[in-house]
Design a protein around this motif. Structure first.
Motif, PDB file in Angstrom:
ATOM      1  N   GLY A 112       2.325 -34.111 -34.299  1.00  0.00           N
ATOM      2  CA  GLY A 112       0.895 -34.021 -34.094  1.00  0.00           C
ATOM      3  C   GLY A 112       0.535 -33.002 -33.035  1.00  0.00           C
ATOM      4  N   ASP A 113      -0.753 -32.900 -32.783  1.00  0.00           N
ATOM      5  CA  ASP A 113      -1.218 -31.955 -31.772  1.00  0.00           C
ATOM      6  C   ASP A 113      -0.597 -32.235 -30.410  1.00  0.00           C
ATOM      7  N   ASP A 114      -0.317 -33.506 -30.127  1.00  0.00           N
ATOM      8  CA  ASP A 114       0.254 -33.859 -28.824  1.00  0.00           C
ATOM      9  C   ASP A 114       1.620 -33.233 -28.633  1.00  0.00           C
ATOM     10  N   TRP A 119       2.746 -30.425 -30.125  1.00  0.00           N
ATOM     11  CA  TRP A 119       2.521 -28.985 -29.947  1.00  0.00           C
ATOM     12  C   TRP A 119       1.987 -28.687 -28.550  1.00  0.00           C
ATOM     13  N   GLU A 120       1.033 -29.484 -28.090  1.00  0.00           N
ATOM     14  CA  GLU A 120       0.432 -29.237 -26.788  1.00  0.00           C
ATOM     15  C   GLU A 120       1.434 -29.428 -25.661  1.00  0.00           C
ATOM     16  N   TRP A 127       3.692 -26.451 -25.612  1.00  0.00           N
ATOM     17  CA  TRP A 127       2.978 -25.251 -25.181  1.00  0.00           C
ATOM     18  C   TRP A 127       2.758 -25.254 -23.675  1.00  0.00           C
ATOM     19  N   HIS A 170       7.671 -26.274 -33.645  1.00  0.00           N
ATOM     20  CA  HIS A 170       6.830 -26.180 -32.446  1.00  0.00           C
ATOM     21  C   HIS A 170       7.597 -25.590 -31.266  1.00  0.00           C
ATOM     22  N   SER A 176       6.984 -21.846 -29.355  1.00  0.00           N
ATOM     23  CA  SER A 176       6.780 -21.724 -27.903  1.00  0.00           C
ATOM     24  C   SER A 176       7.731 -20.701 -27.301  1.00  0.00           C
TER      25      SER A 176
END
Length: 263
Positions: free
Chosen positions: A102-104, A106-107, A110, A153, A157
Motif C-alpha cells: 500500500g501507500d504506507d 511506498w511512503e 521513500w 518499491h 527508491s
C-alpha cells in the motif's frame, strides 16, 4: 596505496550494524573521526564502544536520530553540524508484492531511503563547498537497475538515490566536493539474515549458506555466486571517500558481484 583521512570527520547514517558499521570501521581505520547514527541509543553506545576498542585513539561518537522524518534529520544535523564526509547509508528494505504494498509501504521506503539522504545532504553540502573539500556517498543498490520483483518499491527508491547523487554531483561541479553512489549487490548483513530467518530456522543451516543459496536462486546473474561481505562493500566506500578518488564524481559505482547483467 595509502588512504589517510586524518583530520577528516565522517558521518555514517544507519551505522550501528551491517554495511554502515563496516564503513565506520574502514573510515576509523583510515584515521577519520567517526560519527555513527541509529535510532536506538543502546545500540549506538554498544557500536561506539566496539569501535573504540577496535581502533584505540580514534575519535568516535554517536548521535541518536530517526531519519525517517524531517525532525530526526534536523536533530542529527544540529548534533553534528560540521562534517567532511557524509555516507548516506540509512535505509530499509521489505519484500512485499506490488499488489499488496500500500501507500504506507511506498511512503516508508521513500522517506527513509530517499528523503533522509536529500535532507542531510542539503544541510551539509554548503559547508563542504565553503571549505573546498567534501565527499557525499549514497548507498544505493544494484536493485536500482535490476528492479526486484518482490520489492519494486525498494528498487524505485534506490533508482532515485542514484539520480539524486548524479544531480548533486553536477550541482557541486568545480567546488572540490564529489558526490557518488555505490551499488552493492546481495550482501550478507544482519538485515539480510533477518529477511532469511524463516529459511534459516527451517533448514538449520548456517545463515551465510542460506544467503549464498538465495543469491544463486534469486540473483542468478551474480558472477561471484555468493553474497558479498559488508567489508567488501565498505572497502569501495572508503576509497571513494578519500582524497585518492578526487576525479571520481557523478558515478554509480558497482560492488554487486557482477549481478548487473550489463556492460
Amino acid at each position: 596505496m595509502n588512504i589517510d583521512l586524518t583530520g577528516k570527520t565522517a558521518l555514517i547514517t544507519g551505522s550501528t550494524e551491517g554495511i554502515g558499521y563496516a564503513i565506520a570501521q574502514g573510515l576509523a581505520g583510515a584515521g577519520a573521526a567517526v560519527i555513527i547514527n541509529g535510532r536506538t541509543t543502546t545500540k549506538i553506545e554498544a557500536a561506539a564502544a566496539r569501535l573504540r576498542e577496535e581502533y584505540p585513539g580514534v575519535d568516535v561518537r554517536g548521535v541518536t536520530a530517526d531519519l525517517s522524518n524531517a525532525e530526526g534529520c534536523a536533530a542529527l544535523v544540529a548534533a553534528a553540524p560540521d562534517i567532511d564526509i557524509l555516507i548516506n547509508n540509512a535505509g530499509i528494505f521489505r519484500p512485499v508484492d506490488f499488489f499488496e504494498a500500500g501507500d504506507d509501504v511506498w511512503e516508508a521506503h521513500w522517506q527513509m531511503n530517499v528523503m533522509s539522504a536529500v535532507r542531510v545532504s542539503r544541510a551539509y553540502l554548503p559547508g563542504m563547498e565553503k571549505r573546498g573539500w567534501g565527499r557525499v556517498i549514497f548507498l544505493a543498490s544494484e536493485s536500482a537497475f535490476n528492479i526486484p520483483v518482490e520489492m519494486i518499491h525498494y528498487g524505485v527508491s534506490k533508482t532515485a538515490d542514484v539520480a539524486v547523487a548524479r544531480g548533486l554531483a553536477k550541482r557541486m561541479a568545480g567546488t572540490g566536493v564529489t558526490v557518488n553512489s555505490v551499488l552493492p549487490g546481495p550482501t550478507f548483513s544482519e538485515g539480510v539474515a533477518d529477511m532469511l530467518k524463516d529459511e534459516i530456522a527451517r533448514t538449520g543451516r548456517p545463515a551465510q549458506e542460506v544467503a549464498d543459496d538465495f543469491v544463486r536462486q534469486h540473483r542468478s546473474t551474480s558472477i561471484i555466486q555468493r553474497a558479498a561481505t559488508v567489508e567488501e562493500v565498505a572497502n569501495l566506500v572508503v576509497y571513494v571517500a578519500s582524497p585518492l578518488a578526487s576525479a571520481t564524481t557523478g558515478a554509480a559505482l558497482r560492488v554487486d558481484g557482477g549481478a548487473m547483467d550489463t556492460l
